[in-house]
Design an enzyme around this catalytic site. Structure first.
Site, PDB file in Angstrom:
ATOM      1  N   LYS A  78      11.843   0.769  35.554  1.00 21.41           N
ATOM      2  CA  LYS A  78      11.799  -0.694  35.718  1.00 21.41           C
ATOM      3  C   LYS A  78      10.377  -1.176  35.971  1.00 21.41           C
ATOM      4  O   LYS A  78       9.909  -2.106  35.330  1.00 21.41           O
ATOM      5  CB  LYS A  78      12.709  -1.069  36.896  1.00 21.41           C
ATOM      6  CG  LYS A  78      12.423  -2.419  37.533  1.00 21.41           C
ATOM      7  CD  LYS A  78      13.348  -2.630  38.698  1.00 21.41           C
ATOM      8  CE  LYS A  78      12.900  -3.381  39.885  1.00 21.41           C
ATOM      9  NZ  LYS A  78      11.584  -3.452  40.370  1.00 21.41           N
ATOM     10  N   ASN A  79       9.687  -0.540  36.894  1.00 25.10           N
ATOM     11  CA  ASN A  79       8.375  -1.060  37.277  1.00 25.10           C
ATOM     12  C   ASN A  79       7.317  -0.851  36.195  1.00 25.10           C
ATOM     13  O   ASN A  79       6.288  -1.504  36.218  1.00 25.10           O
ATOM     14  CB  ASN A  79       7.912  -0.442  38.597  1.00 25.10           C
ATOM     15  CG  ASN A  79       8.695  -1.006  39.773  1.00 25.10           C
ATOM     16  OD1 ASN A  79       9.453  -1.957  39.608  1.00 25.10           O
ATOM     17  ND2 ASN A  79       8.529  -0.418  40.946  1.00 25.10           N
ATOM     18  N   CYS A  85      12.561  -9.690  45.552  1.00 24.99           N
ATOM     19  CA  CYS A  85      13.257  -9.138  46.722  1.00 24.99           C
ATOM     20  C   CYS A  85      12.743  -9.728  48.016  1.00 24.99           C
ATOM     21  O   CYS A  85      11.568 -10.019  48.165  1.00 24.99           O
ATOM     22  CB  CYS A  85      13.044  -7.626  46.762  1.00 24.99           C
ATOM     23  SG  CYS A  85      14.312  -6.724  45.900  1.00 24.99           S
ATOM     24  N   ARG A 134       4.780 -11.270  50.326  1.00 23.64           N
ATOM     25  CA  ARG A 134       4.132 -10.510  49.254  1.00 23.64           C
ATOM     26  C   ARG A 134       3.037 -11.385  48.662  1.00 23.64           C
ATOM     27  O   ARG A 134       3.222 -12.019  47.624  1.00 23.64           O
ATOM     28  CB  ARG A 134       5.169 -10.083  48.212  1.00 23.64           C
ATOM     29  CG  ARG A 134       6.149  -9.096  48.808  1.00 23.64           C
ATOM     30  CD  ARG A 134       7.246  -8.727  47.844  1.00 23.64           C
ATOM     31  NE  ARG A 134       6.869  -7.677  46.935  1.00 23.64           N
ATOM     32  CZ  ARG A 134       7.742  -7.021  46.176  1.00 23.64           C
ATOM     33  NH1 ARG A 134       9.005  -7.326  46.233  1.00 23.64           N
ATOM     34  NH2 ARG A 134       7.342  -6.070  45.357  1.00 23.64           N
ATOM     35  N   ASP A 137      10.090   2.271  48.101  1.00 24.74           N
ATOM     36  CA  ASP A 137      11.353   1.939  47.450  1.00 24.74           C
ATOM     37  C   ASP A 137      12.451   2.963  47.749  1.00 24.74           C
ATOM     38  O   ASP A 137      13.621   2.707  47.479  1.00 24.74           O
ATOM     39  CB  ASP A 137      11.148   1.824  45.928  1.00 24.74           C
ATOM     40  CG  ASP A 137      10.411   0.550  45.555  1.00 24.74           C
ATOM     41  OD1 ASP A 137      10.137  -0.269  46.448  1.00 24.74           O
ATOM     42  OD2 ASP A 137      10.088   0.369  44.364  1.00 24.74           O
ATOM     43  N   ARG A 189      19.762  -5.967  39.342  1.00 25.64           N
ATOM     44  CA  ARG A 189      18.401  -6.304  38.915  1.00 25.64           C
ATOM     45  C   ARG A 189      17.637  -5.053  38.501  1.00 25.64           C
ATOM     46  O   ARG A 189      16.749  -5.122  37.659  1.00 25.64           O
ATOM     47  CB  ARG A 189      17.636  -6.964  40.076  1.00 25.64           C
ATOM     48  CG  ARG A 189      17.960  -8.431  40.293  1.00 25.64           C
ATOM     49  CD  ARG A 189      17.040  -9.009  41.345  1.00 25.64           C
ATOM     50  NE  ARG A 189      15.738  -8.405  41.215  1.00 25.64           N
ATOM     51  CZ  ARG A 189      14.939  -8.067  42.224  1.00 25.64           C
ATOM     52  NH1 ARG A 189      15.280  -8.323  43.457  1.00 25.64           N
ATOM     53  NH2 ARG A 189      13.784  -7.496  42.010  1.00 25.64           N
TER      54      ARG A 189
HETATM   55  C1  UD1 Z   1       5.311  -2.853  43.226  1.00 22.98           C
HETATM   56  C2  UD1 Z   1       6.692  -2.501  42.773  1.00 22.98           C
HETATM   57  C3  UD1 Z   1       7.632  -2.386  43.962  1.00 22.98           C
HETATM   58  C4  UD1 Z   1       7.070  -1.421  44.994  1.00 22.98           C
HETATM   59  C5  UD1 Z   1       5.626  -1.784  45.345  1.00 22.98           C
HETATM   60  C6  UD1 Z   1       4.969  -0.766  46.262  1.00 22.98           C
HETATM   61  C7  UD1 Z   1       6.766  -3.547  40.598  1.00 22.98           C
HETATM   62  C8  UD1 Z   1       7.366  -4.576  39.711  1.00 22.98           C
HETATM   63  N1  UD1 Z   1       7.167  -3.525  41.867  1.00 22.98           N
HETATM   64  O1  UD1 Z   1       5.375  -4.143  43.821  1.00 22.98           O
HETATM   65  O2  UD1 Z   1       8.895  -1.904  43.502  1.00 22.98           O
HETATM   66  O3  UD1 Z   1       7.857  -1.500  46.167  1.00 22.98           O
HETATM   67  O4  UD1 Z   1       4.833  -1.871  44.155  1.00 22.98           O
HETATM   68  O5  UD1 Z   1       5.022   0.495  45.700  1.00 22.98           O
HETATM   69  O6  UD1 Z   1       5.991  -2.716  40.143  1.00 22.98           O
HETATM   70  N2  UD1 Z   1      -0.514  -7.083  48.856  1.00 22.98           N
HETATM   71  C9  UD1 Z   1      -1.452  -7.943  49.346  1.00 22.98           C
HETATM   72  N3  UD1 Z   1      -2.110  -8.768  48.471  1.00 22.98           N
HETATM   73  C10 UD1 Z   1      -1.858  -8.764  47.132  1.00 22.98           C
HETATM   74  C11 UD1 Z   1      -0.880  -7.874  46.637  1.00 22.98           C
HETATM   75  C12 UD1 Z   1      -0.236  -7.035  47.521  1.00 22.98           C
HETATM   76  O7  UD1 Z   1      -1.709  -7.995  50.540  1.00 22.98           O
HETATM   77  O8  UD1 Z   1      -2.483  -9.538  46.392  1.00 22.98           O
HETATM   78  C13 UD1 Z   1       0.195  -6.165  49.781  1.00 22.98           C
HETATM   79  C14 UD1 Z   1       1.709  -6.388  49.778  1.00 22.98           C
HETATM   80  O9  UD1 Z   1       2.061  -7.421  50.678  1.00 22.98           O
HETATM   81  C15 UD1 Z   1       2.187  -5.035  50.221  1.00 22.98           C
HETATM   82  C16 UD1 Z   1       1.191  -4.074  49.584  1.00 22.98           C
HETATM   83  O10 UD1 Z   1       0.043  -4.860  49.275  1.00 22.98           O
HETATM   84  O11 UD1 Z   1       2.096  -4.929  51.614  1.00 22.98           O
HETATM   85  C17 UD1 Z   1       1.653  -3.384  48.342  1.00 22.98           C
HETATM   86  O12 UD1 Z   1       2.117  -4.341  47.419  1.00 22.98           O
HETATM   87  P1  UD1 Z   1       2.010  -4.137  45.838  1.00 22.98           P
HETATM   88  O13 UD1 Z   1       1.569  -2.743  45.571  1.00 22.98           O
HETATM   89  O14 UD1 Z   1       1.228  -5.247  45.253  1.00 22.98           O
HETATM   90  O15 UD1 Z   1       3.515  -4.296  45.395  1.00 22.98           O
HETATM   91  P2  UD1 Z   1       4.048  -4.982  44.080  1.00 22.98           P
HETATM   92  O16 UD1 Z   1       3.104  -4.764  42.952  1.00 22.98           O
HETATM   93  O17 UD1 Z   1       4.481  -6.370  44.388  1.00 22.98           O
END
Ligand code: UD1
Length: 417
Positions: free
Chosen positions: A22-23, A116, A121, A305, A397
């Site tokens: 999915k990701n 979610c 986020r 996850d 989802r």
């Molecule tokens: C992706 C995955 C999700 C997984 C997560 C962590 C997808 C579609 N989803 O989510 O399933 O749980 O990686 O492995 O690929 N953060 C910031 N600023 C930003 C972006 C992120 O502070 O601009 C923080 C987030 O709040 C969180 C951490 O960084 O604490 C990791 O988030 P991130 O790796 O960005 O997760 P996603 O890409 O949203």
């Protein structure tokens, strides 16, 4: 909205085939916007998040042909850079449209995405990276608004290792002028998968899978053919389910290297894990599983996850487990649901302390997010009696045919309206 009804105390047995990740596909689909021509995606999972991303691309004007386990996407007639609000709200990953839209069409306007409910986020790292490449980015009335006549390659240091920010910046940098270096990049296998597609399209992305990614911008990208990697989180879910139900399950179509932390932790708990070339056999703990200390970390650490599925297993371990959630601060909402089933868990800040109990009991519970839903299925299979899970829309989802796959392993699980 449907419910799942599950009879507990089932030992899972048999074979299960894992779907595409999915990701990975949620970033690969936006990446197809970068190409001048048709891209063919194979091994895509049939899940709602992916359908929504396909609908978004179609709404922007792309030609999207879906055939169950794949897509053919031609962005030749894209006329809009403002994905429809009602679709974006359903899908957190719609933020991954920002980089490709900006790089290819010079603009993007996206409502702050949904997804979610696992804590705040933010997108500050995505925005920081796109600004470093020369984009003007504003947040106004809940919308992210980005413009750039021409992106220019630049060094980008991520303050937080973010999967999404790494992907967005990597995709945008492919069509920027000159060289981009992303430091402190995320190293998840899904990022490597996307980089492989970008390179097949004619991009020059080096170092994906390490914490420094170097991208030399090119003028044009062409369509390509790409097969999505297997979903390591779906695989991990079935591995944990097999161990938790003291079953014996062979998980097929996996890349075992992607699952090392799960393999290590299940062995530590007392399960037997036999690793093949592209399959993993898990035999449950004899008697009760041993308690564990788990810390979620960016890849190659233990994936956030799989924190809730692993918590399900540990609710009946022979002692006290400590689970530290380092990625998402609010990812313990499943704990209250486990407690309804008799689990003994205390949460303090980012740490959950799980006292193993003799058994869980079936109850009426609610899936609060995608992975919490999968974790509740595992808890329900372990429990005595019947469990009813509400909130199945979260589960659908991200898991393809989850009831069918569990049923094929002997689970008594059915959907009701
Ligand atoms: C992706 C995955 C999700 C997984 C997560 C962590 C997808 C579609 N989803 O989510 O399933 O749980 O990686 O492995 O690929 N953060 C910031 N600023 C930003 C972006 C992120 O502070 O601009 C923080 C987030 O709040 C969180 C951490 O960084 O604490 C990791 O988030 P991130 O790796 O960005 O997760 P996603 O890409 O949203």
């Amino acid at each position: 909205m449907g419910i799942l009804v599950i009879e507990g105390e089932t030992r899972l047995k048999g074979r299960v085939t894992i779907s595409g990740a999915k990701n990975a596909v949620l970033a690969v689909l936006p990446a197809t916007l970068l190409a001048e021509g048709e891209t063919i995606i194979e091994n895509s999972p049939g899940i709602n998040d992916v359908r929504v991303m396909g609908q978004i691309l179609a709404a922007l004007g792309a030609e999207v042909k879906e055939n169950g386990s794949g897509f053919k996407i031609n962005p030749g007639r894209v006329y809009s850079q403002s994905p429809p609000l009602e679709l974006v709200k359903k899908l957190r990953a719609s933020s991954l449209l920002l980089g490709p839209l900006l790089a290819r069409y010079g603009q993007a306007e996206i409502v702050m995405p949904g997804g979610c409910n696992i804590g705040p986020r933010p997108l500050d790292q995505h925005i920081k990276g796109l600004r470093a490449l020369g984009a003007e980015v504003k947040i106004e009335r809940g919308f992210i608004w980005a413009r750039a006549k021409k992106l220019k390659g630049a060094p980008v240091y991520l303050d937080v290792t973010s999967v999404g920010a790494t992907e967005n910046i990597m995709m945008a940098a492919c069509l920027a002028e000159g060289k981009t270096v992303i430091e402190n990049a995320a190293k998840e296998p899904e990022i490597v998968d996307i980089a492989n597609l970008l390179n097949a399209m004619g991009a020059s992305v080096k170092g994906a899978g390490t914490d420094v990614i170097r991208i030399q911008g090119v003028k044009h990208l062409r369509g390509a053919r790409h097969t999505i990697i297997p979903d390591r989180i779906e695989a991990g879910t079935f591995m944990i389910a097999a161990a938790a139900t003291r079953g014996e399950v062979t998980i097929e179509n996996v890349i075992p290297e992607h699952l090392e932390p799960v393999i290590a932790k299940l062995r530590e708990a007392g399960a037997r894990v036999e690793v093949g070339e592209d399959s993993i056999k898990v035999t449950g703990c004899e008697g009760t599983c041993q308690p564990l200390d788990i810390k979620t970390l960016p890849y190659p650490g233990f994936p956030t996850d799989l924190q809730s599925p692993m918590t399900a297993l540990l609710t009946t371990a022979a002692g006290t487990s400590i689970i530290k959630e380092n990625i998402f601060e609010n990812r313990f909402r499943h704990v209250d649901e486990f407690k309804r089933m008799g689990a003994q868990i205390k949460v303090e800040g980012r740490t959950a302390v799980v006292e193993g109990v003799d058994f869980l009991s079936g109850a009426r519970v609610r899936a609060t997010d995608l992975r919490a839903g999968a974790a509740l299925i595992i808890a329900a299979l372990m429990a005595r009696g019947e469990t009813i899970i509400q909130g199945t829309e979260h589960i659908d989802r991200g898991y393809e045919n989850i009831t069918g796959k569990f049923r094929a392993l002997g689970a008594h699980i059915r959907r009701e309206d």
